[in-house]
Design a protein around this motif. Structure first.
Motif, short mmCIF file in Angstrom:
data_model
loop_
_atom_site.label_atom_id
_atom_site.label_comp_id
_atom_site.label_asym_id
_atom_site.label_seq_id
_atom_site.Cartn_x
_atom_site.Cartn_y
_atom_site.Cartn_z
N GLN A 164 0.83 -1.21 0.21
CA GLN A 164 0.09 -0.04 0.02
C GLN A 164 0.82 1.37 -0.11
OE1 GLN A 164 -1.46 -1.39 3.93
NE2 GLN A 164 -1.45 0.93 4.48
N PHE A 165 2.25 1.23 0.38
CA PHE A 165 2.91 2.31 0.33
C PHE A 165 3.96 2.43 -0.81
CE2 PHE A 165 2.43 0.85 4.56
CZ PHE A 165 1.71 1.70 5.09
N ALA A 166 3.67 1.63 -2.05
CA ALA A 166 4.42 1.47 -3.19
C ALA A 166 4.85 2.98 -3.83
CB ALA A 166 3.99 0.51 -4.04
N ASN A 167 3.96 3.61 -3.85
CA ASN A 167 4.18 4.87 -4.69
C ASN A 167 4.61 6.27 -3.55
OD1 ASN A 167 3.25 3.97 -7.11
ND2 ASN A 167 1.28 3.80 -6.54
N ARG A 168 4.62 5.77 -2.11
CA ARG A 168 5.33 6.93 -1.63
C ARG A 168 6.59 7.05 -1.58
NH1 ARG A 168 1.61 6.49 4.29
NH2 ARG A 168 -0.49 6.16 3.25
N LYS A 169 7.29 8.36 -1.23
CA LYS A 169 8.41 8.79 -1.13
C LYS A 169 8.94 8.25 0.30
CE LYS A 169 8.84 10.42 -5.33
NZ LYS A 169 8.74 11.78 -5.43
N PRO A 170 10.20 8.14 0.59
CA PRO A 170 10.79 7.68 2.07
C PRO A 170 10.31 8.82 2.93
CG PRO A 170 12.44 7.34 0.41
CD PRO A 170 11.17 8.05 -0.36
N ASP A 171 10.20 10.29 2.91
CA ASP A 171 9.98 11.07 3.85
C ASP A 171 8.45 11.04 3.90
OD1 ASP A 171 8.99 12.29 1.55
OD2 ASP A 171 9.98 14.08 1.74
N GLN A 172 7.70 10.12 3.45
CA GLN A 172 6.26 9.97 3.77
C GLN A 172 5.95 9.12 4.46
OE1 GLN A 172 5.06 10.20 -0.65
NE2 GLN A 172 3.92 11.97 -0.15
N LEU A 173 7.08 8.15 5.04
CA LEU A 173 6.97 6.96 5.61
C LEU A 173 7.56 7.21 7.20
CD1 LEU A 173 8.59 4.60 3.05
CD2 LEU A 173 5.99 5.12 3.33
N SER A 174 7.08 6.37 7.98
CA SER A 174 7.48 6.27 9.29
C SER A 174 8.90 5.58 9.54
CB SER A 174 6.61 5.48 10.22
OG SER A 174 6.41 3.99 10.02
N GLY A 175 9.54 5.65 10.71
CA GLY A 175 10.85 4.98 10.77
C GLY A 175 10.94 3.62 10.64
N GLY A 176 9.91 2.87 11.04
CA GLY A 176 9.51 1.40 10.86
C GLY A 176 9.31 0.98 9.34
N GLN A 177 8.62 1.79 8.84
CA GLN A 177 8.21 1.50 7.19
C GLN A 177 9.62 1.79 6.73
OE1 GLN A 177 5.13 4.41 7.05
NE2 GLN A 177 3.55 2.95 7.67
N ARG A 178 10.23 2.80 6.90
CA ARG A 178 11.73 2.95 6.03
C ARG A 178 12.69 1.83 6.57
NH1 ARG A 178 10.96 8.40 7.60
NH2 ARG A 178 12.32 8.28 9.48
N GLN A 179 12.54 1.28 7.73
CA GLN A 179 13.50 0.30 7.92
C GLN A 179 12.89 -1.00 6.97
OE1 GLN A 179 12.89 -2.73 9.33
NE2 GLN A 179 14.89 -3.31 10.33
N ARG A 180 11.62 -1.26 6.88
CA ARG A 180 11.02 -2.30 5.96
C ARG A 180 11.47 -2.17 4.59
NH1 ARG A 180 5.37 -3.01 7.08
NH2 ARG A 180 5.11 -1.09 8.56
N VAL A 181 11.26 -0.89 4.03
CA VAL A 181 11.84 -0.73 2.61
C VAL A 181 13.26 -1.05 2.56
CG1 VAL A 181 12.01 1.30 0.82
CG2 VAL A 181 10.28 1.11 2.21
N ALA A 182 14.16 -0.59 3.47
CA ALA A 182 15.58 -0.79 3.10
C ALA A 182 15.69 -2.62 3.25
CB ALA A 182 16.53 -0.41 4.43
N LEU A 183 14.98 -3.20 4.20
CA LEU A 183 14.96 -4.74 4.24
C LEU A 183 14.41 -5.34 2.85
CD1 LEU A 183 15.57 -7.01 6.07
CD2 LEU A 183 13.20 -7.12 6.87
N ALA A 184 13.41 -4.91 2.37
CA ALA A 184 12.93 -5.36 1.09
C ALA A 184 13.80 -5.14 0.02
CB ALA A 184 11.71 -4.55 0.93
#
Length: 351
Positions: A126-146
Motif C-alpha cells: 500500500q506504500f509502493a508509490n510513497r517517497k521515503p519522507d512520507q514513511l515512518s521510521g519502521g516503514q523506512r526500515q522495512r523498505v531497506a530490508l525489502a
C-alpha cells in the motif's frame, strides 16, 4: 545442516591494534545468527570482513563452501543493510526496491514480479508509490530490508538495523525481522550490542570481547549456562558473590559455603540470576542457598519489582514477578534471606 557461512581463523589488524583475533565461526543455512558484544569488540569489523569491505591479514571466508576471501563485495552472494538505510529520497518505495535489479539489467517483467513479491512480504504494497519522507521510521526500515531481500542474497548482513528506532517500534521490528527471515528462508547475520534484541531474534548468538570469541550458543544456553563472568554479566542481569571454589560450590567470606556444581579451584564467583532468588524472613532448612541481608531499595519496573539487598558487603538483586506485586513485599530496612536452589548457581572464574 549445510554451512551457509564459515569464517576460519580471521585476523584483522590496524597497525599494532588487533581488531579481530583468530575468530572462527560456522553459520548454518537459513539461520538467524547474531554477533553480540559491547562497542569496540570487533563485531562490525567481522561483519565488514565477511561482506568484503575489510580484508583480513589472516584467515579464510567461505560462503556456501566457496572461498570468497579475495572476492569483491559486489560479487559475493551477500547483501549488507546499513544502519542509515540509505534510501533514495527522490524515488518511490517501489523504485527504491527495484533499483538493484535495474542495475543488473534484469527483464522488466521479472523486476516487477520480484518487487511485488517482496513488497507484499514486507507489508509495504500500500506504500509502493510513497517517497521515503512520507514513511515512518519502521516503514523506512522495512523498505531497506525489502531492497536487500529482493536481490535474493544467500546471506543478509544487518549492522545494528534497529538502533535508530524507539523502544516500542524496535520491539515490533524484532518480531517483524524474525517473521521475514522465516518466510524468505535465507541466512540472516545481525550485529547488535543489544542483548535483548539478540535473545529475541537469534537462533544462535556469538558473544565477542576485545576481538575474541567468548561463547557461541542458543540464547537459552548463553543465558542459563554462561561460560565466563563476562558472558554472564553481559547477557541479562547476574548476581556475583566472590570467594574460593570448592567441589561443592564457593566459600564466600562472611557467608560460608554457597552450593553449586563446580569443577574449579581457587578464586571464583558464584553467580545467580535475580529471577531465581526469592526473599524470605526465615532461613530455609531444606538445603537451599541462603544469604542474610537487609533490603536497601525496591525498584518498580511495571512488569515486576526488583529488590536490592545489602549482604556481606555486596548487593544482591531479587526479581519479584508482577503476579506477586499485590502481596506484601519486603520494605527497605527489613532483614531478609536471599534464597535459591543450588541448581541455579553458576560457578565461574573471577576473570
Amino acid at each position: 545442516m549445510s554451512t551457509g557461512v564459515e569464517l576460519r581463523n580471521i585476523v584483522k589488524r590496524y597497525g599494532t591494534f588487533t581488531a579481530i583475533d583468530s575468530v572462527s565461526l560456522s553459520i548454518r543455512d537459513n539461520e538467524f545468527f547474531a554477533l553480540l558484544g559491547p562497542s569496540g569488540c570487533g563485531k562490525t569489523t567481522l561483519l565488514r570482513t565477511l561482506a568484503g569491505f575489510e580484508m583480513p591479514q589472516e584467515g579464510t571466508v567461505l560462503v556456501g563452501g566457496q572461498d570468497v576471501t579475495h572476492t569483491r563485495p559486489r560479487n559475493r552472494p551477500l547483501n549488507l543493510m546499513f544502519q542509515s538505510y540509505a534510501l533514495f529520497p527522490h524515488m518511490s518505495v517501489e523504485r527504491n526496491v527495484a533499483y538493484g535489479l535495474e542495475m543488473e539489467k534484469l527483464p522488466r517483467d521479472e523486476i516487477r514480479s520480484r518487487v511485488a513479491e517482496v513488497l507484499a512480504s514486507a507489508q509495504l504494497t500500500q506504500f509502493a508509490n510513497r517517497k521515503p519522507d512520507q514513511l515512518s521510521g519502521g516503514q523506512r526500515q522495512r523498505v531497506a530490508l525489502a531492497r536487500a531481500l529482493v536481490k535474493r542474497p544467500r546471506v543478509l548482513l544487518l549492522d545494528e538495523p534497529l538502533s535508530a528506532l524507539d523502544k516500542k517500534l524496535r520491539e515490533e521490528m524484532q518480531l517483524e525481522l524474525k517473521r521475514m527471515q522465516s518466510e524468505v528462508g535465507i541466512t540472516f547475520l545481525i550485529v547488535t550490542h543489544d542483548q535483548e534484541e539478540a535473545l529475541v531474534m537469534a537462533d544462535r548468538i556469538a558473544v565477542l570481547r576485545d576481538g575474541r570469541l567468548e561463547q557461541v550458543g542458543a540464547p537459552q544456553e548463553l543465558y542459563e549456562h554462561p561460560s565466563s563472568r563476562f558472558v554472564a554479566n553481559f547477557i541479562g542481569v547476574m548476581n556475583f558473590l566472590d570467594g574460593t571454589a570448592t567441589r561443592e560450590g564457593v566459600e564466600v567470606p562472611g557467608i560460608g559455603l554457597l552450593k553449586g556444581e563446580s569443577t574449579l579451584s581457587g578464586p571464583a564467583s558464584i553467580a545467580v540470576r535475580p529471577e531465581r532468588v526469592t526473599l524470605t524472613t526465615e532461613a530455609p532448612t531444606d538445603g537451599r542457598n541462603a544469604v542474610p541481608g537487609t533490603v536497601e531499595d525496591i525498584a518498580y519496573h511495571g512488569i515486576d519489582l526488583v529488590a536490592h539487598v545489602r549482604a556481606a558487603g555486596t548487593s544482591i538483586a531479587a526479581r519479584i514477578p508482577a503476579a506477586r506485586v499485590g502481596e506484601k513485599v519486603p520494605q527497605p530496612g527489613q532483614p531478609v534471606f536471599c534464597v535459591w536452589e543450588p541448581e541455579y548457581s553458576r560457578v565461574l572464574p573471577l576473570n
